[in-house]
Design a protein around this motif. Structure first.
Motif, PDB file in Angstrom:
ATOM      1  N   LEU A 328     -17.611 -47.407   9.181  1.00 59.22           N
ATOM      2  CA  LEU A 328     -16.825 -48.079   8.161  1.00 59.22           C
ATOM      3  C   LEU A 328     -17.537 -47.999   6.815  1.00 59.22           C
ATOM      4  O   LEU A 328     -18.756 -48.128   6.752  1.00 59.22           O
ATOM      5  CB  LEU A 328     -16.603 -49.546   8.534  1.00 59.22           C
ATOM      6  N   GLU A 329     -16.761 -47.772   5.773  1.00 57.73           N
ATOM      7  CA  GLU A 329     -17.305 -47.757   4.419  1.00 57.73           C
ATOM      8  C   GLU A 329     -16.422 -48.634   3.536  1.00 57.73           C
ATOM      9  O   GLU A 329     -15.205 -48.476   3.501  1.00 57.73           O
ATOM     10  CB  GLU A 329     -17.345 -46.337   3.850  1.00 57.73           C
ATOM     11  N   LYS A 330     -17.052 -49.574   2.826  1.00 58.04           N
ATOM     12  CA  LYS A 330     -16.317 -50.455   1.928  1.00 58.04           C
ATOM     13  C   LYS A 330     -16.327 -49.884   0.514  1.00 58.04           C
ATOM     14  O   LYS A 330     -17.316 -49.283   0.082  1.00 58.04           O
ATOM     15  CB  LYS A 330     -16.911 -51.858   1.946  1.00 58.04           C
ATOM     16  N   GLY A 331     -15.235 -50.062  -0.199  1.00 60.42           N
ATOM     17  CA  GLY A 331     -15.122 -49.600  -1.569  1.00 60.42           C
ATOM     18  C   GLY A 331     -14.134 -50.462  -2.320  1.00 60.42           C
ATOM     19  O   GLY A 331     -13.720 -51.537  -1.850  1.00 60.42           O
ATOM     20  N   SER A 332     -13.744 -49.987  -3.484  1.00 58.65           N
ATOM     21  CA  SER A 332     -12.809 -50.732  -4.322  1.00 58.65           C
ATOM     22  C   SER A 332     -11.742 -49.782  -4.835  1.00 58.65           C
ATOM     23  O   SER A 332     -12.045 -48.673  -5.291  1.00 58.65           O
ATOM     24  CB  SER A 332     -13.547 -51.386  -5.487  1.00 58.65           C
ATOM     25  N   VAL A 333     -10.474 -50.209  -4.742  1.00 60.59           N
ATOM     26  CA  VAL A 333      -9.341 -49.439  -5.246  1.00 60.59           C
ATOM     27  C   VAL A 333      -8.514 -50.353  -6.137  1.00 60.59           C
ATOM     28  O   VAL A 333      -8.019 -51.385  -5.679  1.00 60.59           O
ATOM     29  CB  VAL A 333      -8.474 -48.886  -4.099  1.00 60.59           C
ATOM     30  N   SER A 334      -8.411 -49.987  -7.409  1.00 63.05           N
ATOM     31  CA  SER A 334      -7.667 -50.795  -8.392  1.00 63.05           C
ATOM     32  C   SER A 334      -8.152 -52.236  -8.412  1.00 63.05           C
ATOM     33  O   SER A 334      -7.354 -53.182  -8.496  1.00 63.05           O
ATOM     34  CB  SER A 334      -6.155 -50.746  -8.092  1.00 63.05           C
ATOM     35  N   GLY A 335      -9.444 -52.395  -8.289  1.00 59.90           N
ATOM     36  CA  GLY A 335     -10.040 -53.721  -8.360  1.00 59.90           C
ATOM     37  C   GLY A 335      -9.969 -54.513  -7.070  1.00 59.90           C
ATOM     38  O   GLY A 335     -10.469 -55.649  -7.004  1.00 59.90           O
ATOM     39  N   GLN A 336      -9.364 -53.927  -6.044  1.00 59.39           N
ATOM     40  CA  GLN A 336      -9.237 -54.609  -4.763  1.00 59.39           C
ATOM     41  C   GLN A 336     -10.177 -53.993  -3.729  1.00 59.39           C
ATOM     42  O   GLN A 336     -10.373 -52.773  -3.708  1.00 59.39           O
ATOM     43  CB  GLN A 336      -7.794 -54.525  -4.248  1.00 59.39           C
ATOM     44  N   GLN A 337     -10.735 -54.849  -2.878  1.00 59.05           N
ATOM     45  CA  GLN A 337     -11.621 -54.349  -1.830  1.00 59.05           C
ATOM     46  C   GLN A 337     -10.833 -53.495  -0.840  1.00 59.05           C
ATOM     47  O   GLN A 337      -9.709 -53.826  -0.458  1.00 59.05           O
ATOM     48  CB  GLN A 337     -12.297 -55.508  -1.096  1.00 59.05           C
ATOM     49  N   ALA A 338     -11.413 -52.396  -0.453  1.00 56.90           N
ATOM     50  CA  ALA A 338     -10.760 -51.479   0.486  1.00 56.90           C
ATOM     51  C   ALA A 338     -11.795 -50.959   1.477  1.00 56.90           C
ATOM     52  O   ALA A 338     -12.988 -50.899   1.173  1.00 56.90           O
ATOM     53  CB  ALA A 338     -10.114 -50.320  -0.255  1.00 56.90           C
ATOM     54  N   THR A 339     -11.320 -50.592   2.662  1.00 57.66           N
ATOM     55  CA  THR A 339     -12.222 -50.108   3.714  1.00 57.66           C
ATOM     56  C   THR A 339     -11.681 -48.833   4.328  1.00 57.66           C
ATOM     57  O   THR A 339     -10.495 -48.737   4.662  1.00 57.66           O
ATOM     58  CB  THR A 339     -12.397 -51.166   4.821  1.00 57.66           C
ATOM     59  N   VAL A 340     -12.570 -47.843   4.449  1.00 60.61           N
ATOM     60  CA  VAL A 340     -12.253 -46.584   5.106  1.00 60.61           C
ATOM     61  C   VAL A 340     -13.092 -46.464   6.370  1.00 60.61           C
ATOM     62  O   VAL A 340     -14.295 -46.762   6.359  1.00 60.61           O
ATOM     63  CB  VAL A 340     -12.537 -45.383   4.184  1.00 60.61           C
ATOM     64  N   LEU A 341     -12.456 -46.061   7.452  1.00 55.54           N
ATOM     65  CA  LEU A 341     -13.163 -45.759   8.693  1.00 55.54           C
ATOM     66  C   LEU A 341     -13.234 -44.240   8.813  1.00 55.54           C
ATOM     67  O   LEU A 341     -12.228 -43.570   9.014  1.00 55.54           O
ATOM     68  CB  LEU A 341     -12.427 -46.371   9.893  1.00 55.54           C
TER      69      LEU A 341
END
Length: 379
Positions: A328-341
């Motif tokens: 899992l990798e956490k990031g930010s998209v348009s100011g919102q927290q997002a997670t990619v597996l």
């Protein structure tokens, strides 16, 4: 190819990539989240997004790119002794895949998987191969009927020979079967050429998780292609998959593609090689190696018949330094927290480890969603 859900409350898990890993992961995620519905709409849907899709076979007018490796694979289950941490991890996935294939052969015999005999002929076996016996082989792989060949059975130059029960996969048939299963269970599809995994969060409202089964990893510096060249032939008498390891480090193999898929003769493994054009000298070498192995692949009295080439195949196995990436990798998209597996980098072992990989991906996704989406606490 787009199928969109209408209800704004529907949460979406996006799976990027319609290769065998993406397809299997999407199916296992469907199973993990279940089919609960509210007011006629699923609370969570799975959306499969890809640039290329299962739709053709070698020799047909429609062609896939060399990067869509799942269309070009052999593919057979050929275990490698688990002598390193990475190989032990892959062995666990392989054993789960064997169990899944065993079930599919019985319950979905049309899906493209066939149980058959496998033969290994090794000119320079390492210690891992030499230490194997029937018990250890079964425990590590789940594949029965291991038998080491006697010295009198070995062809010239071969130090170790053995046989076992295994599986061959007609890859275009199999990927199409998986896609049908995914759609039948309510999965949605979208044809799109994404530039990054994070772009997937903008495809629909309420995307809660993205599974990156893209193969190439969207610019991961640890990714590299492993070029493979094989030949699809009209050899129709092969019923056994045979692999020979040569002293010079090259390999020859025959993989029958049941369900009228011809027979694969191969093959090469060229890390970091980007060329997609078939090499004529390589083709001649592959066919010569195939002729030597044909006596073991076929019990037919007509095995001496010349074979014709249906297609030259070049594919790029999506390989990653350190092996498959599942995290899992956490990031930010348009100011919102997002997670990619992430789930990519299987190299040349995609088909033989796919269901173990998919099980792990689905478990991680399910655990994440149980925390992210309150409704999943009811599952």
């Amino acid at each position: 190819m787009s199928q969109q859900a209408n209800a704004s409350h529907v949460r979406t898990v996006v799976v990027i990539g319609a290769g065998v890993v993406g397809l299997a992961s999407a199916i296992k995620i469907q199973e993990a989240i279940g089919s609960r519905k509210a007011n006629g709409q699923a609370d969570i849907q799975v959306l499969l997004v890809a640039r290329e899709w299962p739709s053709s076979i070698p020799g047909s007018p429609s062609k896939h790119s060399a990067n869509y490796a799942s269309m070009w694979a052999g593919a057979h289950v050929r275990p490698i002794p688990a002598t390193t941490p990475q190989l032990r991890r892959e062995a666990e996935w392989l054993k789960q895949t064997v169990a899944e294939f065993s079930c599919q052969v019985e319950t979905e015999p049309w899906s493209g998987v066939t149980r058959c005999k496998g033969i290994e002929l090794l000119e320079a076996p390492d210690e891992g191969y030499q230490k194997q016996d029937a018990r250890s082989f079964l425990e590590e792989t789940g594949l029965p009927r291991y038998r080491k060949w006697s010295e009198s059975e070995l062809p010239k130059g071969v130090v170790l020979g053995y046989e076992y029960e295994t599986y061959c996969v007609n890859t275009p048939v199999y990927c199409q079967a998986l896609l049908r299963r995914f759609i039948l269970r309510g999965g949605k599809t979208l044809k799109r050429d994404l530039k990054t995994e994070w772009e997937a969060f903008g495809l629909q409202k309420n995307v809660v998780l993205v599974i990156n089964a893209s193969g190439t990893g969207f610019g991961d510096p640890k990714y590299f292609p492993t070029r493979g060249q094989t030949v699809v032939t009209d050899m129709d008498d092969a019923t056994t998959t045979v692999t020979r390891q040569n002293k010079d480090g090259t390999w020859s193999f025959i993989i029958p593609r049941f369900f009228s898929g011809g027979t694969i003769v191969g093959g090469t493994k060229q890390p970091g090689e980007w060329s997609t054009e078939p090499d004529a000298d390589t083709r001649a070498t592959l066919l010569a190696g195939g002729r030597e192995l044909r006596q073991f692949a076929s019990s037919s009295a007509h095995a001496a018949r010349d074979v014709s080439v249906i297609a030259d195949v070049v594919g790029r196995r999506p390989t990653r330094e350190g092996g498959m990436r599942i995290e899992l990798e956490k990031g930010s998209v348009s100011g919102q927290q997002a997670t990619v597996l992430h789930a990519y980098g299987a190299g040349g072992r995609g088909y033989e480890t796919v269901w173990g990989i998919a099980n792990e991906v689905a478990q991680l996704a399910s655990d994440f969603l149980a925390q992210k989406v309150s409704i999943l606490s009811k599952l």
